[in-house]
Design a protein around this motif. Sequence first.
Motif, short mmCIF file in Angstrom:
data_model
loop_
_atom_site.label_atom_id
_atom_site.label_comp_id
_atom_site.label_asym_id
_atom_site.label_seq_id
_atom_site.Cartn_x
_atom_site.Cartn_y
_atom_site.Cartn_z
N VAL A 160 0.84 -1.20 0.00
CA VAL A 160 0.00 0.00 0.00
C VAL A 160 0.88 1.26 0.00
CG1 VAL A 160 -1.66 1.33 1.36
CG2 VAL A 160 -1.99 -1.12 1.05
N GLU A 161 1.92 1.25 0.80
CA GLU A 161 2.82 2.40 0.84
C GLU A 161 3.45 2.64 -0.53
OE1 GLU A 161 6.72 4.09 3.29
OE2 GLU A 161 5.78 2.20 3.88
N ASN A 162 3.88 1.57 -1.19
CA ASN A 162 4.49 1.72 -2.51
C ASN A 162 3.49 2.25 -3.53
OD1 ASN A 162 6.94 0.79 -1.55
ND2 ASN A 162 6.58 -1.32 -2.16
N ALA A 163 2.24 1.83 -3.41
CA ALA A 163 1.22 2.31 -4.35
C ALA A 163 0.99 3.81 -4.18
CB ALA A 163 -0.09 1.55 -4.13
N MET A 164 1.00 4.27 -2.95
CA MET A 164 0.80 5.70 -2.73
C MET A 164 2.03 6.50 -3.18
SD MET A 164 -1.53 5.70 0.72
CE MET A 164 -2.22 7.31 0.35
N ARG A 165 3.18 5.89 -3.05
CA ARG A 165 4.39 6.52 -3.62
C ARG A 165 4.32 6.57 -5.15
NH1 ARG A 165 8.41 7.38 0.06
NH2 ARG A 165 8.24 6.24 2.05
N GLU A 166 3.70 5.54 -5.72
CA GLU A 166 3.52 5.53 -7.18
C GLU A 166 2.65 6.72 -7.60
OE1 GLU A 166 1.39 2.86 -10.69
OE2 GLU A 166 1.66 2.01 -8.68
N TYR A 167 1.58 6.97 -6.84
CA TYR A 167 0.76 8.14 -7.13
C TYR A 167 1.60 9.41 -7.07
CZ TYR A 167 -1.92 12.25 -6.01
OH TYR A 167 -2.38 13.54 -5.98
N LEU A 168 2.39 9.56 -6.03
CA LEU A 168 3.23 10.75 -5.90
C LEU A 168 4.20 10.85 -7.08
CD1 LEU A 168 4.06 10.67 -2.08
CD2 LEU A 168 2.51 12.23 -3.27
N GLY A 169 4.69 9.69 -7.54
CA GLY A 169 5.59 9.70 -8.69
C GLY A 169 4.91 10.22 -9.94
#
Length: 394
Positions: free
Chosen positions: A33-42
Amino acid sequence: MQENLTNFRKRFPVLRERVYLNSCSQGALSDKVENAMREYLGTWHLHGSPWDLWIEEYEAGRRLFAELIGADPREIALVASASAGVNSLASALSFQQRKKVVLGDFEFPTMGHVWLAQRPRGAEVVFAPAEQNRLRWEAYDSLIDQSTLIVPLTHMCFMNGFRSPVAEIVNMAHDRGALVLLDDYQDCGTRSIDVRKLGVDAYVSGTLKYLLGPPGLAFMYVREALAESLIPTVTGWFGQTNPFAFDVKRFDPAPGARRFESGTPPIPTIYGAIAGVRLLQELGFDVVADTVRTLTQALIKGAHGLGVQLKTPLDSVGPLVVLQCRNADKLVQLFAEQQAVCSSRHDGLRISFHAYNTLEDVNHVLDLISRNITMFVTSQLSSPAPNFEVRTAN
């Protein structure tokens, strides 16, 4: 299966430091989940405002939630909260012919607030009474009649873990011409759900608890034929057929359940929510349900053996176990000092399980109970829990 559970558990960094028993309030944060939200930020960093990409993710979330509960994507509304979804649905109902709304004492407060707020529009709100931490279908029998419009029903009570007799109440309501709205926020994510088999007309849940997502997103199923017959007055631009028409002078509700949406969707939360559901799908909901049931029964039997009064039925399959206390808030603090995260409601200490919990976690809780036994409501004589068969969930 054990290897899969071990690998699943490794995805949650908080478990390295804490015994996490509060999924009933907020699911633990996984690396996925954390990586997915970082993907959004990316995507935000890289593209600035890639709304085409973000809308694709928004619609992917709709499809995923439909798959999760056995619905069609056209029957799913993505909303900021369960409260927002239910408010929109309530705004679309007319109380001119059928006026009665039948709720139970075990509903989450927002459900009472939403329907009580409809009284100026003609709603007559009544409550089926609970007795001794139980709310049986018979309590609804004298209240649901030909004047009943809708029965909002919690699948699991947030105060005590009681599981409502959904099938009996759905059949009763439909036989008398009433709709049923099922609130599944306190259970969705711990077992498979099929809204067709449940037979409900509407269903609402959200991502921040057992679906292991962030707060700020819920989803609501409304049976397609019902959705098409309703026009909500709580609405917004994403509830229109074409939000990007930007036509301020035209009200054009979207087909299906999307008409119950309102403003700009919470894109960051959608990224995280999708990841949480997919993580559960990878493990398998049968595995989740079996694990939760095993842990729930272990705690119930252990607590019963210590003489602790349980607010939760002894045959519960979980995920929530509530122990009756003399000072629940203080116990939450004491448990936290021993690295155990839980929560309280009224006189109950809430312990909730997910697939990342273990029997070692249960033993840690039982040890803490034993060390603080005077803070719990106990029977005069402690004894082993009686033998009984675990009942299946609705």
